[in-house]
Design an enzyme around this catalytic site. Structure first.
Site: not given
Ligand code: CS2
Ligand code: MG
Length: 403
Positions: A148, A213
């Site tokens: 990631r 997010h």
């Protein structure tokens, strides 16, 4: 009958807070369950101690489904992260006990292996693109097949996923919420540069993931997904807040970049529409926050009908107990996608000795009976609870936004 004779909640803070339920049975077998809810740990500890444990004493430890139904339907106030984390902890502990009683690693009770290990993704982050890629290269050298990427945003003092210590990302960083400032415009300009540089430096034989997010609108997420298509991301995570599951229809109309969501989901109802309408490609719900192994298997079974694979959350605020349970789940289901793996600190690993191991880009649950993890209660007692909040996030005009 294998009776539950006692249960207790252990709160410990070896670098960050963890809440663990330990259940003991009439023949001395014990089981553990993770009940950690980052920033709200004591709520779950109290829910277990004050409202669940008194009902467990005397119950049949083998009656896992019946206990799950008793705690879910019997709460009256159904669902929610606190309730479902408490139920999850009981569920994990009872599966631990059942597998120990059978003398088998838990995955054998879940139908056996569908795969050797669970492919994991590591977290590369840095204040700059160069720093992020340099850390990604170190994971590549360790044999990771998936990484990631989270990089600083030019013009912003902080952003999600870029930690001060780099290796151990712990966002709950203060006794009162720290205030972050966000700009989607600045962020949207920076991500395509990150992925272009990453593909140039790391090549194509590595899965690259990114976590938004919860910070974009559907059309912004559609644009970013389209911008990144040439770089083939493995997934874009938490593109938009998912209370309105229909949000993802708009993203789907604009991009083929795979979408992942669900680490804050706590029941199948949070993702039913997303899965049935194939609005996502990976469901991120995790053992500790989505009602335990019993409920997560239902979510995975529904997802399997619609070509949705699992991608369980695995941040440092989920304890090694949750990671152990997740790995037995991961190797036993047909539609496993990937498992998040943020290393815990040495102190945490010492408090939670475990059987899982990293090998060749995957985690392996090990062959120990049960979950293959314990809590060292003496050591845990040396780390008293320390209140810590997740940050809050504001736009540059000062209005509250999503962290
Ligand atoms: C993140 C988490 O791992 C992830 O994908 O979204 O780090 C998340 O921010 C934390 O688990 C919150 O406690
Ligand atoms: Mg995330």
């Amino acid at each position: 009958m294998l009776k539950i004779v006692s249960a207790r909640v252990i709160v410990t803070c070896p670098g960050r807070n963890f809440v663990t339920l330990k259940i003991e049975t009439s023949d001395g077998l014990t089981g553990v369950g993770d009940a950690t809810l980052n920033g709200r740990e004591l709520s779950v500890a109290s829910y277990l101690t004050d409202h669940v444990i008194p009902c467990l004493i005397g119950r049949d430890a083998h009656a896992i489904e019946e206990t799950w139904q008793y705690l879910y339907r019997g709460a009256y106030w159904r669902r929610g992260p606190v309730t479902m984390s408490a139920i999850a902890a009981v569920d994990m502990a009872l599966w631990d006990i059942k597998a120990k009683a059978a003398g088998l690693p838990l995955y054998q009770l879940l139908g056996g292996r569908c795969r050797d290990g669970a492919m994991v993704y590591a977290h590369a982050n840095g204040a700059t693109i160069e720093e992020t890629i340099e850390q990604a290269q170190s994971y590549l050298a360790l044999g990771y097949k998936a990484i990631r990427l989270q990089s600083g945003v030019p013009g912003l003092k902080s952003t999600y996923g870029v930690s001060k210590t780099r290796l151990f990302y712990e966002p709950a960083d203060a006794v009162l919420p720290t205030e972050n400032v966000w700009s989607s415009e600045k962020y949207l300009r920076s991500v395509p540069d990150l992925f272009k540089a990453a593909r140039n430096a790391l090549g194509w034989d590595i899965h690259l993931l990114h976590d938004i997010h919860h910070r974009l609108t559907p059309i912004e997420a559609g644009r970013l997904g389209k911008d990144l298509e040439p770089y083939r991301p493995f997934w874009l995570e938490d593109a938009v807040p998912a209370e309105n599951q229909a949000n993802f229809r708009l993203i789907r109309q604009h991009t083929t970049t795979p979408l992942a969501v669900g680490e804050i989901f706590n029941s199948i109802w949070d993702c039913k529409q997303l899965i049935e309408e194939q609005l996502i490609d990976y469901i991120r719900a995790t053992v500790v926050h989505a009602g335990g192994i019993t409920h997560l298997r239902r979510i995975a079974a529904l997802a399997d009908l619609y070509n949705v694979r699992t991608g369980c959350h695995g941040a440092t605020d989920l304890s090694p107990v949750c990671m152990s349970a997740a790995l037995h789940f991961d190797v036993s289901i047909p539609n496993f996608g990937i498992q998040e793996y943020m290393h815990h600190t040495k102190e945490t690993d010492a408090v939670f000795p475990h059987a899982y191991t990293y090998r060749g880009g995957a985690l392996h649950p090990g062959e120990a009976p049960g979950l293959g993890v314990e809590i060292d209660e003496k050591l845990a007692a040396q780390y008293p609870y320390k209140r810590a909040f997740l940050p809050v996030n504001r736009l540059e005009d000062g209005s509250m936004f999503n962290w």
